[in-house]
Write a protein that holds these residues in place. Structure first.
Motif, PDB file in Angstrom:
ATOM      1  N   ASP A  26      -3.597 -29.871  21.397  1.00 24.94           N
ATOM      2  CA  ASP A  26      -3.543 -28.986  20.222  1.00 24.94           C
ATOM      3  C   ASP A  26      -3.877 -29.754  18.946  1.00 24.94           C
ATOM      4  O   ASP A  26      -4.670 -29.293  18.122  1.00 24.94           O
ATOM      5  CB  ASP A  26      -2.149 -28.346  20.102  1.00 24.94           C
ATOM      6  CG  ASP A  26      -1.885 -27.414  21.265  1.00 24.94           C
ATOM      7  OD1 ASP A  26      -1.747 -27.910  22.396  1.00 24.94           O
ATOM      8  OD2 ASP A  26      -1.869 -26.194  21.052  1.00 24.94           O
ATOM      9  N   MET A  27      -3.327 -30.959  18.797  1.00 26.53           N
ATOM     10  CA  MET A  27      -3.658 -31.765  17.604  1.00 26.53           C
ATOM     11  C   MET A  27      -5.139 -32.139  17.641  1.00 26.53           C
ATOM     12  O   MET A  27      -5.812 -32.163  16.603  1.00 26.53           O
ATOM     13  CB  MET A  27      -2.786 -33.020  17.546  1.00 26.53           C
ATOM     14  CG  MET A  27      -1.317 -32.738  17.326  1.00 26.53           C
ATOM     15  SD  MET A  27      -0.343 -34.227  16.955  1.00 26.53           S
ATOM     16  CE  MET A  27      -0.470 -35.107  18.535  1.00 26.53           C
ATOM     17  N   THR A  28      -5.658 -32.380  18.841  1.00 21.68           N
ATOM     18  CA  THR A  28      -7.084 -32.697  18.982  1.00 21.68           C
ATOM     19  C   THR A  28      -7.944 -31.535  18.508  1.00 21.68           C
ATOM     20  O   THR A  28      -8.941 -31.723  17.790  1.00 21.68           O
ATOM     21  CB  THR A  28      -7.413 -33.014  20.453  1.00 21.68           C
ATOM     22  OG1 THR A  28      -6.591 -34.103  20.881  1.00 21.68           O
ATOM     23  CG2 THR A  28      -8.875 -33.373  20.638  1.00 21.68           C
ATOM     24  N   PHE A  29      -7.572 -30.305  18.889  1.00 27.62           N
ATOM     25  CA  PHE A  29      -8.349 -29.141  18.455  1.00 27.62           C
ATOM     26  C   PHE A  29      -8.380 -29.072  16.918  1.00 27.62           C
ATOM     27  O   PHE A  29      -9.419 -28.804  16.308  1.00 27.62           O
ATOM     28  CB  PHE A  29      -7.747 -27.849  19.013  1.00 27.62           C
ATOM     29  CG  PHE A  29      -7.711 -27.761  20.510  1.00 27.62           C
ATOM     30  CD1 PHE A  29      -6.725 -27.017  21.160  1.00 27.62           C
ATOM     31  CD2 PHE A  29      -8.659 -28.416  21.284  1.00 27.62           C
ATOM     32  CE1 PHE A  29      -6.681 -26.935  22.552  1.00 27.62           C
ATOM     33  CE2 PHE A  29      -8.622 -28.340  22.685  1.00 27.62           C
ATOM     34  CZ  PHE A  29      -7.629 -27.596  23.298  1.00 27.62           C
ATOM     35  N   GLY A  30      -7.234 -29.350  16.289  1.00 26.89           N
ATOM     36  CA  GLY A  30      -7.182 -29.329  14.823  1.00 26.89           C
ATOM     37  C   GLY A  30      -8.037 -30.428  14.225  1.00 26.89           C
ATOM     38  O   GLY A  30      -8.772 -30.215  13.250  1.00 26.89           O
ATOM     39  N   ALA A  31      -7.974 -31.613  14.844  1.00 29.45           N
ATOM     40  CA  ALA A  31      -8.749 -32.746  14.334  1.00 29.45           C
ATOM     41  C   ALA A  31     -10.248 -32.473  14.440  1.00 29.45           C
ATOM     42  O   ALA A  31     -11.028 -32.814  13.525  1.00 29.45           O
ATOM     43  CB  ALA A  31      -8.385 -34.007  15.121  1.00 29.45           C
ATOM     44  N   ILE A  32     -10.649 -31.827  15.524  1.00 33.31           N
ATOM     45  CA  ILE A  32     -12.073 -31.510  15.706  1.00 33.31           C
ATOM     46  C   ILE A  32     -12.539 -30.519  14.641  1.00 33.31           C
ATOM     47  O   ILE A  32     -13.641 -30.624  14.089  1.00 33.31           O
ATOM     48  CB  ILE A  32     -12.333 -30.986  17.137  1.00 33.31           C
ATOM     49  CG1 ILE A  32     -12.246 -32.163  18.130  1.00 33.31           C
ATOM     50  CG2 ILE A  32     -13.683 -30.276  17.246  1.00 33.31           C
ATOM     51  CD1 ILE A  32     -12.366 -31.791  19.592  1.00 33.31           C
ATOM     52  N   GLU A  33     -11.679 -29.542  14.298  1.00 31.82           N
ATOM     53  CA  GLU A  33     -11.992 -28.621  13.188  1.00 31.82           C
ATOM     54  C   GLU A  33     -12.278 -29.429  11.923  1.00 31.82           C
ATOM     55  O   GLU A  33     -13.234 -29.173  11.202  1.00 31.82           O
ATOM     56  CB  GLU A  33     -10.787 -27.713  12.918  1.00 31.82           C
ATOM     57  CG  GLU A  33     -10.373 -26.819  14.068  1.00 31.82           C
ATOM     58  CD  GLU A  33     -10.876 -25.381  13.871  1.00 31.82           C
ATOM     59  OE1 GLU A  33     -11.303 -24.792  14.866  1.00 31.82           O
ATOM     60  OE2 GLU A  33     -10.862 -24.911  12.723  1.00 31.82           O
ATOM     61  N   ALA A  34     -11.402 -30.395  11.654  1.00 31.30           N
ATOM     62  CA  ALA A  34     -11.548 -31.202  10.437  1.00 31.30           C
ATOM     63  C   ALA A  34     -12.865 -31.974  10.463  1.00 31.30           C
ATOM     64  O   ALA A  34     -13.604 -32.036   9.467  1.00 31.30           O
ATOM     65  CB  ALA A  34     -10.368 -32.160  10.307  1.00 31.30           C
ATOM     66  N   MET A  35     -13.209 -32.537  11.602  1.00 31.40           N
ATOM     67  CA  MET A  35     -14.459 -33.304  11.716  1.00 31.40           C
ATOM     68  C   MET A  35     -15.670 -32.396  11.493  1.00 31.40           C
ATOM     69  O   MET A  35     -16.567 -32.693  10.708  1.00 31.40           O
ATOM     70  CB  MET A  35     -14.554 -33.944  13.103  1.00 31.40           C
ATOM     71  CG  MET A  35     -13.552 -35.045  13.358  1.00 31.40           C
ATOM     72  SD  MET A  35     -13.773 -35.693  15.045  1.00 31.40           S
ATOM     73  CE  MET A  35     -12.158 -36.453  15.288  1.00 31.40           C
ATOM     74  N   ARG A  36     -15.636 -31.244  12.159  1.00 26.56           N
ATOM     75  CA  ARG A  36     -16.790 -30.345  12.083  1.00 26.56           C
ATOM     76  C   ARG A  36     -17.008 -29.840  10.655  1.00 26.56           C
ATOM     77  O   ARG A  36     -18.134 -29.628  10.211  1.00 26.56           O
ATOM     78  CB  ARG A  36     -16.629 -29.169  13.050  1.00 26.56           C
ATOM     79  CG  ARG A  36     -16.858 -29.609  14.494  1.00 26.56           C
ATOM     80  CD  ARG A  36     -16.778 -28.489  15.491  1.00 26.56           C
ATOM     81  NE  ARG A  36     -17.246 -28.957  16.824  1.00 26.56           N
ATOM     82  CZ  ARG A  36     -16.773 -28.462  17.965  1.00 26.56           C
ATOM     83  NH1 ARG A  36     -15.850 -27.489  17.959  1.00 26.56           N
ATOM     84  NH2 ARG A  36     -17.190 -28.916  19.123  1.00 26.56           N
ATOM     85  N   SER A  37     -15.892 -29.673   9.910  1.00 24.51           N
ATOM     86  CA  SER A  37     -16.033 -29.188   8.523  1.00 24.51           C
ATOM     87  C   SER A  37     -16.725 -30.245   7.645  1.00 24.51           C
ATOM     88  O   SER A  37     -17.166 -29.950   6.543  1.00 24.51           O
ATOM     89  CB  SER A  37     -14.646 -28.878   7.941  1.00 24.51           C
ATOM     90  OG  SER A  37     -13.922 -30.090   7.756  1.00 24.51           O
ATOM     91  N   ARG A  38     -16.829 -31.454   8.185  1.00 23.40           N
ATOM     92  CA  ARG A  38     -17.517 -32.533   7.455  1.00 23.40           C
ATOM     93  C   ARG A  38     -18.793 -32.978   8.192  1.00 23.40           C
ATOM     94  O   ARG A  38     -19.285 -34.070   7.975  1.00 23.40           O
ATOM     95  CB  ARG A  38     -16.574 -33.727   7.285  1.00 23.40           C
ATOM     96  CG  ARG A  38     -15.435 -33.501   6.300  1.00 23.40           C
ATOM     97  CD  ARG A  38     -14.402 -34.588   6.489  1.00 23.40           C
ATOM     98  NE  ARG A  38     -13.422 -34.634   5.417  1.00 23.40           N
ATOM     99  CZ  ARG A  38     -12.409 -33.776   5.279  1.00 23.40           C
ATOM    100  NH1 ARG A  38     -12.278 -32.781   6.145  1.00 23.40           N
ATOM    101  NH2 ARG A  38     -11.537 -33.883   4.287  1.00 23.40           N
ATOM    102  N   ASP A  39     -19.281 -32.125   9.083  1.00 25.32           N
ATOM    103  CA  ASP A  39     -20.497 -32.442   9.871  1.00 25.32           C
ATOM    104  C   ASP A  39     -20.388 -33.758  10.632  1.00 25.32           C
ATOM    105  O   ASP A  39     -21.384 -34.477  10.781  1.00 25.32           O
ATOM    106  CB  ASP A  39     -21.732 -32.485   8.955  1.00 25.32           C
ATOM    107  CG  ASP A  39     -22.009 -31.097   8.372  1.00 25.32           C
ATOM    108  OD1 ASP A  39     -22.434 -31.026   7.212  1.00 25.32           O
ATOM    109  OD2 ASP A  39     -21.707 -30.106   9.088  1.00 25.32           O
ATOM    110  N   ILE A  40     -19.166 -34.058  11.050  1.00 20.09           N
ATOM    111  CA  ILE A  40     -18.966 -35.235  11.910  1.00 20.09           C
ATOM    112  C   ILE A  40     -18.963 -34.739  13.349  1.00 20.09           C
ATOM    113  O   ILE A  40     -18.266 -33.767  13.668  1.00 20.09           O
ATOM    114  CB  ILE A  40     -17.621 -35.933  11.585  1.00 20.09           C
ATOM    115  CG1 ILE A  40     -17.686 -36.532  10.181  1.00 20.09           C
ATOM    116  CG2 ILE A  40     -17.284 -37.003  12.633  1.00 20.09           C
ATOM    117  CD1 ILE A  40     -16.335 -37.020   9.668  1.00 20.09           C
TER     118      ILE A  40
END
Ligand code: GZL
Length: 339
Positions: free
Chosen positions: A247-261
């Protein structure tokens, strides 16, 4: 004071509220029983189990609860009382006390944190009610004596952390500088403490591994996203994320994608739990490795109770087998994933 690590928890399910109400209305006074015990006694031919589930914070936790709902049924000979503590230890302690007053046959719980259980577990021992823990573990004072917890069943958290670090060591180069950020689980929980211990048993020996920061995401998606945003704002050169649940990973991936990472490419992602949605991300290359922690513990606790009912010997510690998933093997397991 020396502390002894004793183990684990389980789940249960409140059934037939209407029937309970009828039983209570049926005149406890006549039976001489208290209102509290009448309901449990009404199902004398069933094994009554009081279960305090720690919360519903993650996909894993929901799957763990379902595992018990599907195992501990009347058809299987059980009367189950279920309490969701919403991640609060005081709610778990209240629930255990309520089960004691209802004179259940067994108490099962998944301790939200390792410590703070001695007093209430002594009350259960005093009442002659065996306690089983599954998933997480408790740490008790040596002075509390024996018999507070009859058995534990669950994942070996330190082994899970070790497997994660082992994968990272085997899949990166010794001369490669790794700038690692960590999302840890609930503070004081055996899951978070064990995974950190296991990971550090390797990371502490690796010259080229630089752990930039470790912050608690409490095993939730929202917190994982929030902390990953902080990490990305703070550290420009992160190339590894260790996230102690999916679940924390899913949130972290959201954060990365919002920065085109690009998750899994720009930043290596190591996760834990291996729920279906995460395994799909392993298949697609967004998560590089996912260390399994099985939530399907209902049948294991059922087996322990059956043995105890028949006067059989049980092991105090019962770790379950768990796998490590990568793009190389995930496809053969994905279809059969039920959670
Ligand atoms: C692990 C379990 C953890 C999971 C999380 O055994 O206690 O709690 O890793 C869950 O998903 O919230």
């Amino acid at each position: 004071m020396m502390k002894t690590k004793i183990k684990t928890a389980g789940h249960a399910f409140l059934i037939l509220p209407a029937v309970l109400a009828c039983v209570q209305l049926a005149g406890c006074a006549r039976s001489g029983k208290t209102e509290e015990t009448a309901a449990v006694d009404a199902f004398d031919n069933l094994i009554s189990v009081g279960f305090s589930q720690l919360g519903s914070e993650s996909v894993w936790r929901s799957a763990n609860t379902v595992s018990f709902q599907e195992t501990f049924t009347r058809e299987n000979g059980y009367f189950l009382l279920y309490e969701n503590a919403r991640q609060k230890q005081e709610n778990q302690i209240k629930a255990i006390r309520s089960f004691i007053s209802q004179r259940v046959d067994y108490i099962v719980f998944s301790p939200v944190t390792e410590t703070g259980w001695d007093t209430v577990l002594k009350e259960a021992r005093e009442a002659g009610i065996p306690v089983i823990t599954s998933d997480r573990q408790v740490v008790l004072d040596r002075d509390s004596g024996d018999g507070l917890v009859s058995a534990w069943v669950g994942g070996d958290m330190a082994a899970e952390g070790y497997k994660a670090a082992q994968w990272l060591r085997e899949n990166t180069k010794e001369d490669e500088k790794l700038n690692i950020v960590v999302l840890t689980g609930t503070e004081g929980s055996s899951a978070a403490l064990g995974r950190s211990e296991g990971f550090h048993s390797i990371s502490d020996t690796m010259e080229n591994w630089n752990i930039l920061e470790e912050k608690c995401g409490d095993f939730t998606l929202a917190k994982g996203q929030e902390i990953m945003e902080y990490y990305l704002d703070t550290y420009p050169d992160i190339n590894v994320l260790v996230s102690q649940n999916d679940d924390m990973t899913f949130g972290a991936i959201e954060a990365m994608r919002s920065r085109d990472i690009e998750p899994g490419t720009d930043i290596i992602i190591i996760s834990f739990d291996a729920v279906r949605e995460a395994l799909e991300m392993v298949r697609d290359g967004f998560i590089n490795v996912d260390v399994e922690c099985s939530p399907l513990l209902g049948p294991y606790v059922d087996e322990l109770i059956r043995k105890m009912e028949n006067g059989g010997q049980i092991e105090q510690s019962n770790p379950v087998d768990e796998l490590v998933f990568t793009a190389d093997n995930v496809k053969e397991y994905l279809e059969s994933r039920t959670y």
